[in-house]
Design a protein around this motif. Structure first.
Motif, mmCIF file in Angstrom:
data_model
loop_
_atom_site.group_PDB
_atom_site.id
_atom_site.type_symbol
_atom_site.label_atom_id
_atom_site.label_comp_id
_atom_site.label_asym_id
_atom_site.label_seq_id
_atom_site.Cartn_x
_atom_site.Cartn_y
_atom_site.Cartn_z
ATOM 1 N N TYR A 120 0.850 -1.181 0.000
ATOM 2 C CA TYR A 120 0.000 0.000 0.000
ATOM 3 C C TYR A 120 0.895 1.245 0.000
ATOM 4 O O TYR A 120 1.952 1.266 0.632
ATOM 5 N N GLU A 168 0.900 5.800 -1.441
ATOM 6 C CA GLU A 168 0.131 6.981 -1.807
ATOM 7 C C GLU A 168 0.774 7.664 -3.001
ATOM 8 O O GLU A 168 1.975 7.519 -3.246
ATOM 9 N N ARG A 169 -0.050 8.416 -3.742
ATOM 10 C CA ARG A 169 0.448 9.265 -4.805
ATOM 11 C C ARG A 169 -0.301 10.585 -4.749
ATOM 12 O O ARG A 169 -1.404 10.667 -4.193
ATOM 13 N N SER A 210 -3.577 13.600 -1.615
ATOM 14 C CA SER A 210 -3.021 12.244 -1.591
ATOM 15 C C SER A 210 -4.090 11.227 -1.956
ATOM 16 O O SER A 210 -5.226 11.312 -1.490
ATOM 17 N N GLN A 211 -3.694 10.278 -2.800
ATOM 18 C CA GLN A 211 -4.580 9.195 -3.198
ATOM 19 C C GLN A 211 -3.919 7.856 -2.856
ATOM 20 O O GLN A 211 -2.725 7.676 -3.110
ATOM 21 N N PRO A 212 -4.679 6.924 -2.276
ATOM 22 C CA PRO A 212 -4.080 5.624 -1.954
ATOM 23 C C PRO A 212 -3.821 4.814 -3.226
ATOM 24 O O PRO A 212 -4.572 4.906 -4.199
ATOM 25 N N LEU A 267 5.624 5.708 2.293
ATOM 26 C CA LEU A 267 4.432 5.570 1.448
ATOM 27 C C LEU A 267 4.797 5.451 -0.038
ATOM 28 O O LEU A 267 4.049 5.855 -0.918
#
Length: 342
Positions: A34, A36-37, A44-46, A83
């Motif tokens: 997992y 983020e971007r 932030s998007q997972p 992340l």
């Protein structure tokens, strides 16, 4: 491929056959990572990688690094972990190739750059995996401390995490007297393209479906998902000199760091190529877009020996003439780079 690498490759393939979940089971594939971007608005998007996606990314990276590293190498991995997928992937692959790894990340809290320079000397580090900016700043620090990066034991630098022109990559290599190579990935897919012996980045198209929005140059779409990254993708009938059938991909930076020029999309990498046409520049470089204008920062080894005003005007004029866009340019000495505007 060496015997050791072939053995590890077979181990990867064996792992791929062990996933008990298949599409026929009607269950989701096993998830491995997992992260983020950042989305276009800066939020932030997972992101998630399935177990098989994670392994397949590692296979391609192992084959790429297996051409650059050996079991005798000691490798500093200065790649983001927080992340992010790329740091963990690089470390695992270095181990699979059989080299030794010193993982320092990029936070600088436990291992700031001065300490890292000491570790490079202490452990006779032979390879560095990091961003081109990190390699440039580390070289600049070494010089400020009275050391010569070119005299170090480092002979290979693999640049990840940031688009970099061939011109700047060559400048980084010259600073360390090392051969340089690049890898390309996105926050969602850590290994998208790997370098051939000619230095071109080839798309891993045996597992990825890539398209470019708006023609041969534009936003990269991977398996139907926008990446927020600008690239050039060679047409299928244009071959690299290495002979590989895989298409060549040229990273151009983020969508946020590109503007529309008179002849189409202009990226930060286009600006970078113009900047590094000036030989007296160090490999330091930063570029951001604000209100449609490129804000560029670069450095010279000795600002007292260079007419920085004339160089600034020449760079601005070169960008305007070649690309038809506006740029504000700041030039500082390498010793002042940490205070340069970004």
């Amino acid at each position: 491929m060496t015997t050791s690498l072939a053995t590890h490759y077979e181990q990867f393939l064996e792992l791929l056959t062990r996933d008990p979940r298949t599409a026929a089971d009607g269950r989701e594939p096993l998830r491995a990572r997992y992260g983020e971007r950042a989305d276009p608005s800066g939020g932030s998007q997972p992101v998630v990688l399935t177990r098989d996606e994670w392994i397949r990314n590692q296979i391609d990276l192992t084959l790429a690094l297996g051409r650059l590293l050996t079991e005798d190498d000691v490798v500093v991995s200065a790649v983001p972990y927080e992340l992010s997928f790329i740091g963990a992937e690089v470390d695992r692959v270095i181990e699979m190739v059989g080299a030794s790894v010193i993982s320092v990340g990029t936070s600088g809290t436990i291992c700031p750059m001065p300490r890292l320079l000491g570790l490079i000397e202490q452990y006779e580090v032979t390879a560095l995996v990091c961003s081109p900016s990190f390699a440039a700043e580390l070289a600049g620090l070494a010089v400020s401390l009275g050391k010569r990066p070119a005299d170090s034991t480092i002979r290979t630098i693999v640049c990840v995490g940031e688009a970099c022109s061939t011109e700047r990559l060559d400048r980084v290599g010259a600073a360390w007297a090392a051969r340089t190579s690049a890898l390309y990935g996105t926050p969602s897919t850590p290994t998208v393209a790997v370098a051939c012996d000619h230095g071109a980045l080839h798309l891993c198209d045996h597992r990825l479906r890539a398209e470019v929005r708006g023609g041969p140059r534009g936003e990269l779409i991977l398996d139907g998902t926008p990446t927020g990254e600008v690239v050039e993708l060679w047409p299928a009938d244009r071959r690299c000199d290495c002979g590989s059938p895989s298409r060549v991909l040229v990273p151009l930076g983020s969508v946020a760091a590109a503007v529309r020029g008179p002849d189409g999309l202009v990226s930060a990498l286009d600006v970078e190529r113009i900047v590094f046409g000036h030989r007296r520049l160090a490999p330091h470089f930063a570029c951001a877009v604000r209100d449609g204008t490129f804000h560029v920062a670069c450095a010279v080894a000795d600002s007292d020996a260079v007419d920085t005003g004339a160089m600034r005007r020449a760079i601005r004029g070169g960008i305007d003439e070649a690309l038809g866009v506006e740029a504000e340019v700041t030039i500082v000495g390498v010793q002042d780079w940490s205070t340069a505007p970004s």
